[in-house]
Write a protein that holds these residues in place. Sequence first.
Motif, PDB file in Angstrom:
ATOM      1  N   GLY A  97     -56.475 104.130   4.039  1.00 11.85           N
ATOM      2  CA  GLY A  97     -55.950 102.771   4.041  1.00 11.85           C
ATOM      3  C   GLY A  97     -55.606 102.320   2.628  1.00 11.85           C
ATOM      4  O   GLY A  97     -55.114 103.095   1.813  1.00 11.85           O
ATOM      5  N   THR A  98     -55.874 101.064   2.337  1.00 13.03           N
ATOM      6  CA  THR A  98     -55.632 100.504   1.012  1.00 13.03           C
ATOM      7  C   THR A  98     -56.750  99.525   0.692  1.00 13.03           C
ATOM      8  O   THR A  98     -57.313  98.890   1.595  1.00 13.03           O
ATOM      9  CB  THR A  98     -54.279  99.780   0.956  1.00 13.03           C
ATOM     10  N   ALA A  99     -57.064  99.384  -0.597  1.00 10.19           N
ATOM     11  CA  ALA A  99     -58.129  98.465  -1.008  1.00 10.19           C
ATOM     12  C   ALA A  99     -57.805  97.022  -0.650  1.00 10.19           C
ATOM     13  O   ALA A  99     -58.701  96.175  -0.599  1.00 10.19           O
ATOM     14  CB  ALA A  99     -58.387  98.600  -2.505  1.00 10.19           C
ATOM     15  N   ALA A 106     -64.915 106.752  17.122  1.00  8.78           N
ATOM     16  CA  ALA A 106     -65.680 106.811  15.874  1.00  8.78           C
ATOM     17  C   ALA A 106     -64.669 106.932  14.734  1.00  8.78           C
ATOM     18  O   ALA A 106     -64.019 107.966  14.580  1.00  8.78           O
ATOM     19  CB  ALA A 106     -66.635 107.993  15.885  1.00  8.78           C
ATOM     20  N   TRP A 107     -64.508 105.874  13.943  1.00  8.66           N
ATOM     21  CA  TRP A 107     -63.442 105.819  12.951  1.00  8.66           C
ATOM     22  C   TRP A 107     -63.997 105.509  11.564  1.00  8.66           C
ATOM     23  O   TRP A 107     -65.075 104.925  11.427  1.00  8.66           O
ATOM     24  CB  TRP A 107     -62.405 104.748  13.317  1.00  8.66           C
ATOM     25  N   THR A 108     -63.245 105.878  10.556  1.00  7.22           N
ATOM     26  CA  THR A 108     -63.502 105.489   9.173  1.00  7.22           C
ATOM     27  C   THR A 108     -62.151 105.261   8.503  1.00  7.22           C
ATOM     28  O   THR A 108     -61.261 106.101   8.627  1.00  7.22           O
ATOM     29  CB  THR A 108     -64.257 106.584   8.395  1.00  7.22           C
ATOM     30  N   VAL A 109     -61.992 104.134   7.814  1.00  8.13           N
ATOM     31  CA  VAL A 109     -60.792 103.885   7.023  1.00  8.13           C
ATOM     32  C   VAL A 109     -61.190 103.929   5.551  1.00  8.13           C
ATOM     33  O   VAL A 109     -61.955 103.085   5.086  1.00  8.13           O
ATOM     34  CB  VAL A 109     -60.137 102.531   7.362  1.00  8.13           C
ATOM     35  N   ILE A 110     -60.696 104.916   4.842  1.00  8.60           N
ATOM     36  CA  ILE A 110     -60.996 105.080   3.421  1.00  8.60           C
ATOM     37  C   ILE A 110     -59.966 104.297   2.621  1.00  8.60           C
ATOM     38  O   ILE A 110     -58.756 104.481   2.794  1.00  8.60           O
ATOM     39  CB  ILE A 110     -60.993 106.562   3.043  1.00  8.60           C
ATOM     40  N   CYS A 111     -60.428 103.404   1.751  1.00 11.19           N
ATOM     41  CA  CYS A 111     -59.567 102.431   1.086  1.00 11.19           C
ATOM     42  C   CYS A 111     -59.632 102.605  -0.427  1.00 11.19           C
ATOM     43  O   CYS A 111     -60.407 101.924  -1.115  1.00 11.19           O
ATOM     44  CB  CYS A 111     -59.978 101.017   1.473  1.00 11.19           C
ATOM     45  N   PRO A 112     -58.830 103.501  -0.980  1.00 15.56           N
ATOM     46  CA  PRO A 112     -58.811 103.671  -2.438  1.00 15.56           C
ATOM     47  C   PRO A 112     -58.083 102.512  -3.105  1.00 15.56           C
ATOM     48  O   PRO A 112     -57.170 101.921  -2.532  1.00 15.56           O
ATOM     49  CB  PRO A 112     -58.050 104.981  -2.628  1.00 15.56           C
ATOM     50  N   THR A 113     -58.499 102.199  -4.331  1.00 19.02           N
ATOM     51  CA  THR A 113     -57.747 101.255  -5.138  1.00 19.02           C
ATOM     52  C   THR A 113     -56.593 102.013  -5.794  1.00 19.02           C
ATOM     53  O   THR A 113     -56.193 103.067  -5.291  1.00 19.02           O
ATOM     54  CB  THR A 113     -58.666 100.559  -6.154  1.00 19.02           C
TER      55      THR A 113
END
Length: 207
Positions: A103-105, A148-155
Motif C-alpha cells: 500500500g502507501t503510508a 487473512a490480509w496484510t497491507v504493507i505501507c512503506p513511506t
Amino acid sequence: MRIAILGATGRVGKRVLHKALRDGHDVTVLVRNPDKLVELRPERLTVLHGDVRRPEDIRRSLQQAELLISCLSTDGGTVLTESMPLIIDGMKETGVPRIITIGTAGILQSREYPGLLRYETPDTRRSSTRAAEEHRKAWELLAASGLAWTVICPTYLPDGEPQGGYRAEKDYLPDGGMSISVGDTAAFTYAEALQQDYVNCRVGLAY
C-alpha cells in the motif's frame, strides 16, 4: 510453499519473486508482459500472460496457490480498485486464505489528527490524493473480505538495496520515518509472507 505473485515485474514485486525462487518455492506470476521476465526460467516458476482486471486470469493464477502476494501499484489509474474485488472473489473460489499487498503510508493512521488517515490531514504534502484513495479503497475491501490480509505501507520508496535496521509498526508510520528502500520493502514483504506477524492490519515501514 506455492505462491502467486501479482505485479511481479515492478520494483518491489521482482525482488520478492527472486527471493521466493531462491528459497525453492513454487511461484506463479500473472503479468501483462512476460518478456520482462525473460531471464527467469527456473522450473519452479510459471509465467501466465494476462490482466488482473480479468476474473478468469485471476482464477488461473490462483489455482495451485497457498498464498498471494500483490505488489500492484495504482498504475496511474484505477487498476487497484478494479482488480481487488476480482482478487478477493478469486481467492474465495480457489480457497487461497492469505494475501499480502503493498500500500502507501498515506493510508496509515495519523498521530497528530486522531481519526484521520495520514493523507487526509491538513498538513499533508501530497499535491494529489488520487493514489492514496485508490489504496484506501483496496484496503477497505480487504478488511471486509474475511480473508487473512496484510497491507504493507512503506513511506518514501527510493530504489536501493536492503540495508536492514528498518522499523515496522501496526497501523502507524514509525515515528520520524522518512524513507525505506525498495530492497528492504521487498525483504519485509517476503518475510511477512512466511512469518505472518501482522495478519489483518496495515503495517507502516520506515528507517
